[in-house]
Design a protein around this motif. Structure first.
Motif, short mmCIF file in Angstrom:
data_model
loop_
_atom_site.label_atom_id
_atom_site.label_comp_id
_atom_site.label_asym_id
_atom_site.label_seq_id
_atom_site.Cartn_x
_atom_site.Cartn_y
_atom_site.Cartn_z
N GLU A 226 23.92 26.54 11.26
CA GLU A 226 25.26 26.05 11.57
C GLU A 226 26.15 27.27 11.65
N ILE A 227 26.99 27.34 12.68
CA ILE A 227 27.80 28.54 12.90
C ILE A 227 29.26 28.17 13.13
N ARG A 228 30.15 29.00 12.59
CA ARG A 228 31.58 28.76 12.78
C ARG A 228 31.99 29.12 14.20
N THR A 229 33.02 28.45 14.69
CA THR A 229 33.56 28.79 16.01
C THR A 229 34.97 29.35 15.84
N PRO A 230 35.50 30.14 16.77
CA PRO A 230 34.85 30.53 18.03
C PRO A 230 33.65 31.43 17.78
N ALA A 231 32.65 31.27 18.63
CA ALA A 231 31.41 32.02 18.46
C ALA A 231 30.87 32.46 19.81
N VAL A 232 30.02 33.48 19.76
CA VAL A 232 29.31 33.94 20.96
C VAL A 232 27.85 33.54 20.82
N LEU A 233 27.32 32.87 21.82
CA LEU A 233 25.93 32.44 21.79
C LEU A 233 25.20 33.00 23.00
N THR A 234 24.00 33.55 22.80
CA THR A 234 23.22 33.94 23.98
C THR A 234 22.16 32.87 24.19
N ILE A 235 22.10 32.40 25.43
CA ILE A 235 21.38 31.17 25.77
C ILE A 235 20.01 31.50 26.38
N GLN A 236 19.01 30.78 25.89
CA GLN A 236 17.64 31.01 26.32
C GLN A 236 17.24 30.06 27.45
N LEU A 237 16.32 30.51 28.28
CA LEU A 237 15.74 29.66 29.33
C LEU A 237 15.18 28.40 28.68
N GLY A 238 15.20 27.30 29.41
CA GLY A 238 14.57 26.09 28.91
C GLY A 238 15.45 25.23 28.02
N ILE A 239 16.66 25.70 27.69
CA ILE A 239 17.57 24.93 26.83
C ILE A 239 18.01 23.65 27.53
N ASN A 240 17.99 23.68 28.86
CA ASN A 240 18.39 22.52 29.66
C ASN A 240 17.71 22.64 31.02
N THR A 241 18.04 21.74 31.92
CA THR A 241 17.54 21.86 33.29
C THR A 241 18.73 22.08 34.21
N PRO A 242 18.94 23.34 34.65
CA PRO A 242 20.12 23.61 35.47
C PRO A 242 20.10 22.77 36.75
N ARG A 243 21.28 22.31 37.12
CA ARG A 243 21.39 21.49 38.33
C ARG A 243 21.48 22.36 39.57
N TYR A 244 21.20 21.74 40.70
CA TYR A 244 21.44 22.41 41.97
C TYR A 244 22.86 22.07 42.40
N ALA A 245 23.49 22.98 43.08
CA ALA A 245 24.83 22.70 43.58
C ALA A 245 24.71 21.82 44.82
N SER A 246 25.60 20.84 44.95
CA SER A 246 25.57 20.00 46.15
C SER A 246 26.27 20.75 47.29
N LEU A 247 25.99 20.35 48.50
CA LEU A 247 26.64 20.99 49.66
C LEU A 247 28.15 20.88 49.56
N ARG A 248 28.58 19.70 49.06
CA ARG A 248 30.01 19.45 48.94
C ARG A 248 30.63 20.43 47.93
N SER A 249 29.96 20.61 46.80
CA SER A 249 30.54 21.50 45.78
C SER A 249 30.47 22.96 46.24
N ILE A 250 29.47 23.30 47.04
CA ILE A 250 29.39 24.67 47.57
C ILE A 250 30.59 24.93 48.50
N LYS A 251 30.89 23.90 49.32
CA LYS A 251 32.04 24.01 50.24
C LYS A 251 33.35 24.15 49.46
N GLN A 252 33.47 23.32 48.42
CA GLN A 252 34.70 23.36 47.62
C GLN A 252 34.84 24.71 46.92
N ALA A 253 33.70 25.25 46.44
CA ALA A 253 33.73 26.52 45.73
C ALA A 253 34.18 27.65 46.64
N ALA A 254 33.81 27.54 47.93
CA ALA A 254 34.17 28.60 48.88
C ALA A 254 35.67 28.71 49.03
#
Lengths: 316, 262
Positions: free
Chosen positions: B173-201
């Motif tokens: 258990e860790i107090r916040t604010p905190a810095v965390l370094t995140i490991q692969l496999g913690i989640n399944t990253p999503r793909y960006a949708s075409l719409r969100s890519i356009k909006q990001a541009a």
């Protein structure tokens, strides 16, 4: 002291093998006196194991907690460095070191390099070598103007000293620290099937290239026929296709006894390469001729892993 | 609540490459840039926290680097970051993790997030130091190689699991604010949708200089200096040529020879 300070690593009451490898590396530093510190509750129990040739002093640092805690380690190792003023601090390039070494180096302006697999000191100048660009190149670094340099060394590279010695034993009192995290418990990886990758001499490993879970069976059978232990890269374990206990590479089980490693469909992510580079004979089979794994392999086969697996099976 | 996600644009080598004239790095013409694999996971972890609490979380992606880094930051915007900040000064070229961390710490002081995520390491140089060095400069609680993370926005502590060697987990258990370094496999990253890519541009990328963060280049020192870079002797693998049958035959011979079962 301006010598070498080695930070031994223990986990759950056992000295990790890399601790002795660090002592082997320390001896290559041009005759600087070597002190090794062990931080744990009742640290005296580790003194015999650390009393090896080349060690002038074992420093015991009594801690109230048995598990690693970043604040406690940063504070205790920081105090030791200030008290002893070593020219070089050697520690393992391990998950525990990841948790505090960089913060310590950053706060105090120490020289710093990680995942070092070669270290030398000529004419008082320290030179460390590590990999770069996904282990495709070697990078030689030095530390101009730094009185103290922290080096995190890769496991399975340096030879531990053999024999016993009688170093001076002294106790160092760690300053009181209010830790901002509280360790709760250790949790064994789920789905272990009692395999010990650390003793396997021949590992047949599968990676992303196998494409689907149904294909695992073919390689399990092949490994059995070859007399190999079946291992895998991180994506296969993360997907749950094989238990975490079979994952090899930097974040998986240390395959320290492995002499022959046949990697099928493993592209060679950086953590995988760093964890397997020590193996004498690596054979990589991959459809992609540019896969990073070919830069650490002794032999490479560019081809279809299923076809090669089928053909290979005929020979055993 | 705010989560700062520190990201890096990493460089992979082209198959044939050349070193710079001074031999201390690869010539930039031979580098292929992309967002660091680990950063996909730390961004996703931030997005998951935001979604779980119904959205009252601002996610800010921050990176230290030249204008080419905008591409990596746009990827973050497309995948769920609300804002993107790029910090750069030509004097920063060639800086190491510790120098970058000093700048990230200054950016974190300015943004005052509740959490700062960074990848465990980068896929190119794999120093595994930037996130924790940033915590060191900030004096914040920190944990490395986080493979499970539970946090309710507003809470004074977070619960996480560190992934140790061999897959052993250590819960704390860790107090916040905190810095965390995140490991692969913690989640399944999503793909960006075409719409969100356009909006990001169309979204702005906020630029900061060192002066904006009250830093100067002379302070932003690296912890090591590259003397030279070279291709190790071992070089590339000896390729086994021929048909699959021929390749397998040779592999069988190598196995017999290495295992002493000849």
């Amino acid at each position: 002291m301006s010598g070498v300070l080695v930070i031994a690593e223990q986990r759950r009451g056992e000295l990790r093998p890399v601790s002795l490898e660090l002592l082997g590396a320390a001896q290559a530093l041009g005759g600087l006196p070597v002190a090794v510190a062990v931080l744990a509750p009742n640290p005296a129990r580790f003194v015999p194991a650390l009393s090896v040739p080349g060690v002038a002093e074992v420093i015991t640092v009594e801690l109230a907690i048995s598990e690693f805690d970043p604040d406690t380690f940063e504070s205790a190792v920081g105090a030791l460095i200030r008290a002893r003023a070593p020219a070089v601090v050697l520690m393992a390039h391990s998950v525990d070191s990841f948790g505090y070494a960089a913060a310590l180096a950053a706060r105090h302006g120490y020289g710093f390099a990680t995942d070092v697999f070669k270290v030398e000191r000529t004419g008082g100048e320290l030179i460390a070598t590590r990999g770069g660009y996904g282990q495709k190149v070697n990078v030689e670094v030095d530390f101009p103007g730094r009185d103290t340099v922290i080096l995190a060394l890769r496991a399975n590279v340096f030879k531990p000293p053999e024999g016993t010695a009688a170093p001076v034993v002294s106790a160092f009192e760690a300053p009181a620290v209010e830790s901002r995290s509280l360790g709760r418990e250790y949790i064994e990886p789920p789905g272990g099937d009692d395999v010990d990758m650390s003793t396997a001499e021949f590992i047949l490993s599968i990676g992303r290239g196998i494409g689907e879970e149904a294909k695992v069976a073919q390689f399990r059978e092949l490994a059995q026929a070859l007399g190999a232990t079946l291992g895998c890269s991180r994506p296969i374990a993360d997907a749950g296709w094989l238990p975490k206990s079979r994952q090899v590479g930097q974040s998986g089980k240390t395959a320290s006894a492995c002499k022959l490693y046949v990697a099928m469909g493993v592209s060679g992510a950086i953590q995988h390469l760093a964890g397997m580079k020590h193996v004498a004979t690596i054979v990589a089979v991959n459809t992609d001729a540019e896969a990073s794994i070919f830069s650490v392999a002794k032999y490479g086969i560019v081809g279809d892993i299923f076809e090669i697996a089928e053909e290979l099976r005929r020979h055993f | 609540m705010k989560i700062l996600v520190a990201v890096k644009q990493v460089a992979a080598l082209e198959e044939d490459f050349e070193f710079r004239a001074d031999g201390r790095d690869v010539d930039g013409d031979f580098l292929v840039m992309d967002l660091n694999e680990w950063d996909d996971y730390s961004l996703e972890e931030a997005v998951k926290i935001k979604e779980a609490c119904g959205g009252a979380v601002e996610i800010v992606a921050v990176s230290v680097g030249p204008p080419t880094v905008d591409e990596a930051l746009r990827k973050c915007l497309a995948k769920g970051a609300d804002r993107a900040v790029r910090i750069w000064d030509e004097a920063m070229r060639g800086s190491d993790s510790i120098a970058v961390a000093r700048i990230l710490a200054a950016a974190a002081r300015a943004e005052a997030p509740d959490l700062l995520f960074a990848g465990v390491q980068s896929s190119d140089q794999a120093v595994a130091a930037t996130g924790i060095a940033t915590a060191g400069f900030l004096g914040w609680p920190h944990a490395a190689v986080v493979s499970q993370f539970t946090y309710t926005p507003g809470a004074a502590t977070a619960v996480l699991r560190r992934e140790l060697e061999g897959g052993l987990l250590h819960e704390l258990e860790i107090r916040t604010p905190a810095v965390l370094t995140i490991q692969l496999g913690i989640n399944t990253p999503r793909y960006a949708s075409l719409r969100s890519i356009k909006q990001a541009a169309a979204k702005p990328i906020e630029l900061r200089t060192l002066a904006d963060l009250s830093l100067n280049a002379a302070e932003a020192g690296s912890s090591a200096r590259v003397r030279r870079m070279y291709v190790p002797d071992k070089g590339r693998a000896e390729l086994i040529e021929g048909s699959a049958a021929e390749q397998a035959k040779r592999l069988a011979a190598i196995i017999r020879e290495s295992t002493g079962a000849a």
